[in-house]
Design a protein around this motif. Structure first.
Motif, PDB file in Angstrom:
ATOM      1  N   LEU A  44      -5.182   3.232   0.877  1.00 23.57           N
ATOM      2  CA  LEU A  44      -4.584   4.133  -0.127  1.00 23.57           C
ATOM      3  C   LEU A  44      -5.219   5.649   0.245  1.00 23.57           C
ATOM      4  CD1 LEU A  44      -5.013   2.482  -3.688  1.00 23.57           C
ATOM      5  CD2 LEU A  44      -2.859   3.116  -2.314  1.00 23.57           C
ATOM      6  N   ARG A  45      -6.287   5.870   0.356  1.00 25.92           N
ATOM      7  CA  ARG A  45      -6.595   7.310   0.813  1.00 25.92           C
ATOM      8  C   ARG A  45      -6.133   7.938   2.016  1.00 25.92           C
ATOM      9  NH1 ARG A  45     -12.186   5.079  -0.101  1.00 25.92           N
ATOM     10  NH2 ARG A  45     -12.689   5.329  -2.434  1.00 25.92           N
ATOM     11  N   LEU A  75      -9.023   3.518  -8.671  1.00 21.37           N
ATOM     12  CA  LEU A  75     -10.273   4.165  -8.410  1.00 21.37           C
ATOM     13  C   LEU A  75     -11.236   3.842  -9.521  1.00 21.37           C
ATOM     14  CD1 LEU A  75      -9.099   7.025  -6.229  1.00 21.37           C
ATOM     15  CD2 LEU A  75     -10.616   5.211  -5.484  1.00 21.37           C
ATOM     16  N   SER A 116      -3.368   5.047  -7.684  1.00 27.29           N
ATOM     17  CA  SER A 116      -4.546   5.227  -7.207  1.00 27.29           C
ATOM     18  C   SER A 116      -5.662   5.773  -8.078  1.00 27.29           C
ATOM     19  CB  SER A 116      -4.278   6.669  -6.182  1.00 27.29           C
ATOM     20  OG  SER A 116      -3.554   5.961  -5.206  1.00 27.29           O
ATOM     21  N   ILE A 154       0.871  -1.105  -0.050  1.00 36.63           N
ATOM     22  CA  ILE A 154       0.063  -0.009   0.037  1.00 36.63           C
ATOM     23  C   ILE A 154       0.777   1.314   0.039  1.00 36.63           C
ATOM     24  CG2 ILE A 154      -1.513   1.447   1.085  1.00 36.63           C
ATOM     25  CD1 ILE A 154      -2.875  -0.900  -0.145  1.00 36.63           C
ATOM     26  N   ALA A 208       0.800   8.342  -7.871  1.00 37.12           N
ATOM     27  CA  ALA A 208      -0.636   8.771  -8.164  1.00 37.12           C
ATOM     28  C   ALA A 208      -1.508   8.006  -9.098  1.00 37.12           C
ATOM     29  CB  ALA A 208      -0.747  10.501  -8.332  1.00 37.12           C
ATOM     30  N   LEU A 257      -8.502   0.511  -0.890  1.00 40.28           N
ATOM     31  CA  LEU A 257      -8.732   2.206  -1.420  1.00 40.28           C
ATOM     32  C   LEU A 257      -8.914   3.053  -0.091  1.00 40.28           C
ATOM     33  CD1 LEU A 257     -11.964   1.594  -3.977  1.00 40.28           C
ATOM     34  CD2 LEU A 257      -9.346   2.046  -4.503  1.00 40.28           C
ATOM     35  N   MET A 270       2.142   1.863  -3.440  1.00 39.73           N
ATOM     36  CA  MET A 270       1.654   2.030  -4.238  1.00 39.73           C
ATOM     37  C   MET A 270       0.844   3.777  -4.174  1.00 39.73           C
ATOM     38  SD  MET A 270      -1.888  -0.754  -4.334  1.00 39.73           S
ATOM     39  CE  MET A 270      -1.700  -2.120  -5.129  1.00 39.73           C
ATOM     40  N   SER A 271       0.868   4.168  -2.729  1.00 43.17           N
ATOM     41  CA  SER A 271       0.438   5.434  -2.617  1.00 43.17           C
ATOM     42  C   SER A 271       1.482   6.483  -3.156  1.00 43.17           C
ATOM     43  CB  SER A 271       0.235   5.641  -1.237  1.00 43.17           C
ATOM     44  OG  SER A 271       1.556   5.319  -0.200  1.00 43.17           O
ATOM     45  N   ARG A 306      -2.376   8.505   1.561  1.00 45.12           N
ATOM     46  CA  ARG A 306      -1.954   9.474   0.557  1.00 45.12           C
ATOM     47  C   ARG A 306      -2.362  10.805   1.404  1.00 45.12           C
ATOM     48  NH1 ARG A 306      -0.216   9.384  -4.307  1.00 45.12           N
ATOM     49  NH2 ARG A 306      -1.128  11.420  -4.564  1.00 45.12           N
TER      50      ARG A 306
END
Length: 282
Positions: A172-173, A96, A92, A82, A89, A169, A85-86, A176
């Motif tokens: 990730l949010r 999404l 993500s 994670i 951009a 998700l 990934m973050s 980030r």
């Protein structure tokens, strides 16, 4: 050997799943499995967390029970994934949008993991049929149908590794958001003051590297220009020369319309040419 074609346009990650399975040397077994998948012998597929359960109709009157799972990643491994990934951009944005980033595997390999099965021993499957071979044709048929499920929802592949869509998700949010907060200066005095001077020469300048995969250049959706939005040109009418004024409005409007159309076309062409040279996705 990738001629299985229940879906005419399988997404790349689903095709990758099929290619990996067919690379394990199960060619003869998977030939019959593809026929089972084509003929609709897989009656049902259900997901219970990271485990797949299916009913596959064979030659016997009652369908066979098939179960399938992959090796799970633990919490620490997922945390590393994670975080990786973050940091980009595009990952993500793609996820999404329901798409699997093209180079998503790099995130896992960088952390010593493999999103797709690395060997046949990563896949754990059972079938209630009397065939001692594994995979039997019933298990193989489920393999292929899973590829179609991956096309519909790429997060199913993550789920088989131990993380559901909302978990990924949400993580990730959160990650980030934490990064964005950390990047903010403690006292943004220049932005907080309404009296801060603005340098018009550098206002539109941005020196950081843009993520090329997020740049999309396309022609405008219609032939309208800014003139259509602004309406008639406000040339003051004089009753004594009303006809001449009307003619002047038409001449100016027609001229500017031609100019705006040419500028718009040339801008798109110039942007696309520049994008091709810089490696942007157009």
């Amino acid at each position: 050997m990738t001629n299985y074609d229940i879906q005419s346009s399988r997404e790349w990650w689903a095709q990758r799943w099929v290619d990996v399975l067919e690379s394990f040397g199960w060619r003869r077994r998977l030939e019959r499995a593809r026929n089972y998948a084509r003929q609709g012998n897989v009656l049902q597929i259900e997901f219970d967390g990271a485990k797949v359960s299916a009913l596959v109709q064979g030659t016997a009157p009652e369908p066979y029970n098939v179960s399938l799972s992959l090796d799970l990643f633990d919490d620490e491994q997922w945390q590393y994934v994670i975080e990786s990934m973050s940091q980009r951009a595009i990952f993500s944005a793609k996820l999404l949008a329901g798409e699997m980033p093209q180079n998503i595997e790099e995130v896992f390999t960088a952390n010593g993991l493999s999103l797709f099965p690395l060997t046949k021993f990563d896949i754990h499957s059972k079938c209630s049929c009397p065939d001692p071979a594994n995979p039997c044709k019933h298990i193989g048929a489920v393999y292929y149908l899973l590829g179609d499920r991956f096309s519909e929802d790429p997060f199913v592949l993550f789920q088989l590794r131990g993380r559901a869509k909302e978990q990924i998700l949400s993580a990730l949010r959160q990650t980030r958001s934490g990064q964005s907060d950390a990047e903010q200066p403690e006292e943004p005095a220049a932005l907080s003051s309404p009296e801060a001077p603005i340098d018009l020469h550098t206002f539109w300048q941005y020196d950081e590297q843009l993520e090329p995969s997020l740049v999309v250049i396309a022609p405008p959706p219609s032939s309208e220009t800014v003139l259509n939005v602004l309406g008639p040109i406000p040339i003051k009418a004089d009753p004594a020369v009303n006809q001449a004024t009307g003619s002047a409005q038409m001449i100016v409007a027609d001229y500017l319309k031609t100019v705006y159309e040419q500028v718009s076309q040339q801008s798109v062409l110039a942007a696309m040419t520049t994008g091709d040279r810089s490696g942007m996705q157009i």
